[in-house]
Design an enzyme around this catalytic site. Structure first.
Site, PDB file in Angstrom:
ATOM      1  N   ASP A   1       0.820  -1.214   0.000  1.00  0.00           N
ATOM      2  CA  ASP A   1       0.000   0.000   0.000  1.00  0.00           C
ATOM      3  C   ASP A   1       0.854   1.265   0.000  1.00  0.00           C
ATOM      4  O   ASP A   1       2.082   1.206   0.177  1.00  0.00           O
ATOM      5  CB  ASP A   1      -0.970  -0.009   1.200  1.00  0.00           C
ATOM      6  CG  ASP A   1      -0.281  -0.349   2.530  1.00  0.00           C
ATOM      7  OD1 ASP A   1       0.967  -0.365   2.568  1.00  0.00           O
ATOM      8  OD2 ASP A   1      -0.988  -0.584   3.513  1.00  0.00           O
TER       9      ASP A   1
ATOM     10  N   ASN B   1      -7.746  -2.569  14.098  1.00  0.00           N
ATOM     11  CA  ASN B   1      -9.133  -2.890  13.713  1.00  0.00           C
ATOM     12  C   ASN B   1      -9.187  -4.092  12.768  1.00  0.00           C
ATOM     13  O   ASN B   1     -10.210  -4.368  12.167  1.00  0.00           O
ATOM     14  CB  ASN B   1      -9.805  -1.673  13.065  1.00  0.00           C
ATOM     15  CG  ASN B   1      -9.067  -1.191  11.824  1.00  0.00           C
ATOM     16  OD1 ASN B   1      -8.113  -1.822  11.379  1.00  0.00           O
ATOM     17  ND2 ASN B   1      -9.515  -0.081  11.267  1.00  0.00           N
TER      18      ASN B   1
ATOM     19  N   HIS C   1      -7.260  -4.469  10.075  1.00  0.00           N
ATOM     20  CA  HIS C   1      -6.936  -4.204   8.669  1.00  0.00           C
ATOM     21  C   HIS C   1      -5.627  -4.866   8.260  1.00  0.00           C
ATOM     22  O   HIS C   1      -4.728  -5.068   9.065  1.00  0.00           O
ATOM     23  CB  HIS C   1      -6.996  -2.705   8.329  1.00  0.00           C
ATOM     24  CG  HIS C   1      -5.865  -1.847   8.789  1.00  0.00           C
ATOM     25  ND1 HIS C   1      -6.062  -0.590   9.292  1.00  0.00           N
ATOM     26  CD2 HIS C   1      -4.524  -2.037   8.787  1.00  0.00           C
ATOM     27  CE1 HIS C   1      -4.888  -0.058   9.577  1.00  0.00           C
ATOM     28  NE2 HIS C   1      -3.948  -0.910   9.288  1.00  0.00           N
TER      29      HIS C   1
ATOM     30  N   GLU D   1      -9.687  -1.694   5.180  1.00  0.00           N
ATOM     31  CA  GLU D   1     -10.358  -1.362   6.431  1.00  0.00           C
ATOM     32  C   GLU D   1     -11.621  -2.222   6.609  1.00  0.00           C
ATOM     33  O   GLU D   1     -12.142  -2.762   5.625  1.00  0.00           O
ATOM     34  CB  GLU D   1     -10.765   0.116   6.396  1.00  0.00           C
ATOM     35  CG  GLU D   1      -9.583   1.083   6.310  1.00  0.00           C
ATOM     36  CD  GLU D   1      -8.873   1.296   7.640  1.00  0.00           C
ATOM     37  OE1 GLU D   1      -8.800   0.364   8.450  1.00  0.00           O
ATOM     38  OE2 GLU D   1      -8.378   2.421   7.852  1.00  0.00           O
TER      39      GLU D   1
END
Ligand code: GLP
Length: 243
Positions: free
Chosen positions: A67, A136, A138, A143
């Site tokens: 990313d 979370n 990810h 996400e």
């Protein structure tokens, strides 16, 4: 899934680096899928040491990163391009033309993401994909959502991720709001996956991701469906997994 429990961060880094080193030695022209974040820093240090000792040769290695922030130029010290060069690429003999990250400066998200996905497909598969784990759940910048995104795409970061990543910026306002990331499908096509996790603050999400239901609300939970996943985590990160 194989789980290696290490006593601390340093042992996690060495163990995970050894797995990547074995890949490089067994297949010198491997394609490595690489990750950023604070967790893999120690692992990259071990790989650099392996190179300096003469044990590892990156001359035929290709890399693809997961990313990149959208809108950050390469020379910004928070860009993942900068991070990867600082922590690994500048210190080993990987050829610059064999190093790939999404281009965060490209405005046209669709063109950039389609091009990056096509590039990964042209490489005959990622031999081993390294992943960290967000609080979370990810992976890359995928996400929590109501569906798994298949291919490389542009994401709007959640408040939680902006909050978690602001420690690297002067303030939360400076954290980019969007990023380009490999999709869940892109990640799942890797032949092998290596996940590194450290610290008690990740213990809840480790237990949800690897022992809870598979759901796009916890993107990493999809890894339970991959045939070759190795999790290397320290005792603190594994402190809440079921017996
Ligand atoms: C970042 C990256 C992820 C990384 C995650 C965890 O947002 N996009 O690839 O795995 O956060 O980072 P850390 O290892 O610093 O906890």
């Amino acid at each position: 899934m194989k789980i290696y429990k290490t006593k601390d961060y340093d042992e996690m880094s060495r163990k995970a680096a050894n797995i990547i080193a074995a890949q490089i030695i067994l297949k010198p022209d491997s394609t490595l899928g690489l990750a950023t974040g604070s967790t893999p820093i120690g692992l990259y240090k071990c790989l650099v040491e392996g190179y300096e000792k003469g044990d590892l040769d990156f001359s035929q290695i290709t890399t693809v990163n997961l990313d990149e922030y959208k809108g950050l130029p390469r020379e910004n010290d928070q860009s993942y391009y900068y991070f990867m060069h600082e922590n690994l690429f500048h210190h080993v003999n990987v050829k610059p033309e064999n190093v790939h990250l999404p281009d965060g400066t490209r405005e046209d998200s669709e063109a950039e993401c389609a091009g990056y996905e096509a590039l990964i497909r042209s490489l005959n598969g990622v031999d081993i994909q390294l992943l960290g784990l967000g609080h979370n759940g990810h992976i890359g910048f995928n996400e929590p959502s109501d569906q798994f995104e298949k291919e490389t795409h542009c994401v709007t970061l959640t408040e939680r991720t902006i909050e978690a990543n602001k420690r690297f910026f002067a303030s939360a306002d400076e954290v980019p709001r969007q990023a380009y990331t490999m999709g869940i499908g892109t990640i799942m096509r890797a032949k092998k996956i290596l996940v590194v996790v450290s610290g008690e603050d990740k213990a809840d999400i480790v237990s949800k991701a690897f022992f809870g239901p598979v759901t796009p609300e916890v993107p990493a939970s999809i890894l339970q469906m991959h045939p070759d996943v190795t999790l290397v985590a320290d005792a603190a990160a594994l402190s809440k997994i079921p017996d």
